[in-house]
Design a protein around this motif. Sequence first.
Motif, PDB file in Angstrom:
ATOM      1  N   SER A   1      -0.942  -2.263  -9.023  1.00 34.83           N
ATOM      2  CA  SER A   1       0.045  -1.334  -8.468  1.00 34.83           C
ATOM      3  C   SER A   1      -0.572  -0.482  -7.363  1.00 34.83           C
ATOM      4  CB  SER A   1       0.587  -0.439  -9.589  1.00 34.83           C
ATOM      5  OG  SER A   1       1.468   0.528  -9.075  1.00 34.83           O
ATOM      6  N   HIS A   2      -1.813  -0.021  -7.572  1.00 34.87           N
ATOM      7  CA  HIS A   2      -2.498   0.764  -6.538  1.00 34.87           C
ATOM      8  C   HIS A   2      -2.662  -0.048  -5.258  1.00 34.87           C
ATOM      9  CE1 HIS A   2      -3.170   4.163  -8.999  1.00 34.87           C
ATOM     10  NE2 HIS A   2      -4.151   3.672  -9.735  1.00 34.87           N
ATOM     11  N   PHE A   3      -3.111  -1.288  -5.382  1.00 31.87           N
ATOM     12  CA  PHE A   3      -3.370  -2.108  -4.202  1.00 31.87           C
ATOM     13  C   PHE A   3      -2.075  -2.426  -3.450  1.00 31.87           C
ATOM     14  CE2 PHE A   3      -7.235  -3.849  -6.697  1.00 31.87           C
ATOM     15  CZ  PHE A   3      -7.952  -2.722  -6.366  1.00 31.87           C
ATOM     16  N   ARG A   4      -1.021  -2.698  -4.182  1.00 31.68           N
ATOM     17  CA  ARG A   4       0.267  -2.958  -3.527  1.00 31.68           C
ATOM     18  C   ARG A   4       0.748  -1.722  -2.794  1.00 31.68           C
ATOM     19  NH1 ARG A   4       3.245  -6.199  -8.505  1.00 31.68           N
ATOM     20  NH2 ARG A   4       2.349  -8.267  -8.075  1.00 31.68           N
ATOM     21  N   SER A   5       0.490  -0.558  -3.376  1.00 32.73           N
ATOM     22  CA  SER A   5       0.885   0.692  -2.724  1.00 32.73           C
ATOM     23  C   SER A   5       0.178   0.858  -1.388  1.00 32.73           C
ATOM     24  CB  SER A   5       0.553   1.863  -3.657  1.00 32.73           C
ATOM     25  OG  SER A   5       0.815   3.089  -3.024  1.00 32.73           O
ATOM     26  N   VAL A   6      -1.118   0.552  -1.351  1.00 32.86           N
ATOM     27  CA  VAL A   6      -1.878   0.662  -0.096  1.00 32.86           C
ATOM     28  C   VAL A   6      -1.363  -0.332   0.930  1.00 32.86           C
ATOM     29  CG1 VAL A   6      -4.139   0.390   0.967  1.00 32.86           C
ATOM     30  CG2 VAL A   6      -3.944   1.530  -1.253  1.00 32.86           C
TER      31      VAL A   6
ATOM     32  N   GLY B   1      -2.334  -5.496   5.570  1.00 32.82           N
ATOM     33  CA  GLY B   1      -3.347  -6.228   4.819  1.00 32.82           C
ATOM     34  C   GLY B   1      -4.246  -7.095   5.672  1.00 32.82           C
ATOM     35  N   LYS B   2      -3.828  -7.400   6.901  1.00 33.55           N
ATOM     36  CA  LYS B   2      -4.636  -8.228   7.794  1.00 33.55           C
ATOM     37  C   LYS B   2      -5.715  -7.421   8.516  1.00 33.55           C
ATOM     38  CE  LYS B   2      -0.874 -11.530   8.644  1.00 33.55           C
ATOM     39  NZ  LYS B   2       0.000 -12.158   9.675  1.00 33.55           N
ATOM     40  N   THR B   3      -5.695  -6.121   8.320  1.00 38.49           N
ATOM     41  CA  THR B   3      -6.695  -5.270   8.967  1.00 38.49           C
ATOM     42  C   THR B   3      -8.075  -5.547   8.388  1.00 38.49           C
ATOM     43  OG1 THR B   3      -5.025  -3.535   9.211  1.00 38.49           O
ATOM     44  CG2 THR B   3      -7.333  -2.902   9.518  1.00 38.49           C
ATOM     45  N   HIS B   4      -9.068  -5.792   9.247  1.00 42.95           N
ATOM     46  CA  HIS B   4     -10.432  -6.007   8.772  1.00 42.95           C
ATOM     47  C   HIS B   4     -11.030  -4.690   8.290  1.00 42.95           C
ATOM     48  CE1 HIS B   4     -10.031  -9.782  11.103  1.00 42.95           C
ATOM     49  NE2 HIS B   4     -10.851 -10.257  10.185  1.00 42.95           N
ATOM     50  N   LEU B   5     -11.890  -4.788   7.299  1.00 42.24           N
ATOM     51  CA  LEU B   5     -12.448  -3.591   6.690  1.00 42.24           C
ATOM     52  C   LEU B   5     -13.217  -2.741   7.692  1.00 42.24           C
ATOM     53  CD1 LEU B   5     -13.706  -4.953   3.238  1.00 42.24           C
ATOM     54  CD2 LEU B   5     -11.445  -4.096   3.882  1.00 42.24           C
TER      55      LEU B   5
ATOM     56  N   THR C   1      -5.064   6.234  -6.346  1.00 40.17           N
ATOM     57  CA  THR C   1      -4.913   5.036  -5.508  1.00 40.17           C
ATOM     58  C   THR C   1      -6.039   4.947  -4.485  1.00 40.17           C
ATOM     59  OG1 THR C   1      -2.513   5.109  -5.764  1.00 40.17           O
ATOM     60  CG2 THR C   1      -3.382   3.798  -3.941  1.00 40.17           C
ATOM     61  N   LEU C   2      -6.355   6.058  -3.849  1.00 38.97           N
ATOM     62  CA  LEU C   2      -7.440   6.074  -2.863  1.00 38.97           C
ATOM     63  C   LEU C   2      -8.785   5.811  -3.525  1.00 38.97           C
ATOM     64  CD1 LEU C   2      -6.278   9.068  -0.644  1.00 38.97           C
ATOM     65  CD2 LEU C   2      -6.333   6.653   0.006  1.00 38.97           C
ATOM     66  N   GLN C   3      -8.966   6.292  -4.751  1.00 42.46           N
ATOM     67  CA  GLN C   3     -10.201   6.011  -5.477  1.00 42.46           C
ATOM     68  C   GLN C   3     -10.337   4.520  -5.772  1.00 42.46           C
ATOM     69  OE1 GLN C   3      -9.951   8.535  -8.921  1.00 42.46           O
ATOM     70  NE2 GLN C   3     -10.304  10.417  -7.757  1.00 42.46           N
ATOM     71  N   ALA C   4      -9.231   3.889  -6.152  1.00 43.30           N
ATOM     72  CA  ALA C   4      -9.253   2.445  -6.405  1.00 43.30           C
ATOM     73  C   ALA C   4      -9.578   1.674  -5.133  1.00 43.30           C
ATOM     74  CB  ALA C   4      -7.900   1.998  -6.971  1.00 43.30           C
ATOM     75  N   MET C   5      -9.013   2.112  -4.017  1.00 44.21           N
ATOM     76  CA  MET C   5      -9.306   1.476  -2.733  1.00 44.21           C
ATOM     77  C   MET C   5     -10.788   1.628  -2.396  1.00 44.21           C
ATOM     78  SD  MET C   5      -7.628   2.373   0.974  1.00 44.21           S
ATOM     79  CE  MET C   5      -8.198   1.586   2.487  1.00 44.21           C
ATOM     80  N   GLY C   6     -11.329   2.824  -2.590  1.00 43.14           N
ATOM     81  CA  GLY C   6     -12.742   3.064  -2.306  1.00 43.14           C
ATOM     82  C   GLY C   6     -13.653   2.194  -3.161  1.00 43.14           C
TER      83      GLY C   6
END
Length: 364
Positions: free
Chosen positions: A80-85, A91-95, A122-127
């Motif tokens: 759910s966190h990743f879908r929110s981001v 999603g095609k953006t390179h890291l 959510t931001l913590q999961a992304m990090g």
Amino acid sequence: MPYRPKGSRFWHYDFQIRGRRFHGSCGTEDFEEAKAVEAAARVKAKHAPQITGRFTLSEAFGTYYSDVCAHQPSARTAMSHFRSVLGVIDGKTHLDALKQSDLTRFRSVRRWHVSGATINRTLQAMGRALRYMEKHHGAKLAELDFKAVKLAEPKERVRSLTLAEQGRLFEKLRPDLLPLVKFALMTGARQASICNLRWRDIDHDAARMTLQMKTDSKTEAKTMAFPMSREIKALIGALPRAEHPPHRDYVFTFEVQNRKKPERRRIIQNSTAFEHFAAAVNAAGIEDFRFHDLRHTFATRMLRQTQNLKLVSRLLGHSEITTTSRYAHVLDDDLASALDGFSALQNDESRRFSRRQKKSADNS
């Protein structure tokens, strides 16, 4: 050069680039065509994210989910966190092309829909996902400051279940979820600890069980020995057991309905069990209550009964008693109640006279 494995009609390729192996079938019986396929595979491999370190955000989330999250009780939350981001950032953006403004934009968009605490989680999961890709897959990352976009959160609330609410909840819960909830109320164990509890962790002779404790990604897994009361032993002894591995290894399983597969009881991880719990909470008319609040309920009730903050801290597995101090209001409430019946200014005769006056007033 392509080679033909024994028993295969087709040519295959097998080569390494920077220590990474690439292999597969050329899909042809013609050697010259196979060489062309191998050459194309080499070009593609040289530009693969595993070689260049240039992963997209979608690739990072997908890899982190399959490597780490998929086997955790919180898998659905992570998804759910990743879908929110990905609903805000492409999603095609390179890291290595991510910008601080992307994080700021995500925060601004989501603030209209969810709480600040949810945005922070959510931001913590992304990090975590990005750091994992850097450490384990050599991903190139942009310089991002996740702390700079963190929102202020209110002090953590302590929500406990009243006995009246408990009765209503038990009435609305599915029968196969009732033992799970009762166990949480009896032990104060976290959701992940309950989901990961296996039969091998139960020692009936010593009346002990081994619970997995909460850790971060940088800390090795920890466990704690938890005493089993007669009530806990009776609950566990009455639990049905799944028939097939890996489900039969776990203490708490969930009965999956409307499935064609013969195994009806399955592990709770990645199931809809907690969605059914939330539905029962709503059906029981209980407001602002989550599964984790069962842990708060255990702590509150145990502290009220024992008046021993240190004991409750040990049962909760807190490394610091200051963490348990959030429940100190229970002792404060009990102290206030005790003071209501106490007078430091009245002697025994005065108190007896006051009681006689009160009794006389009641009779009249």
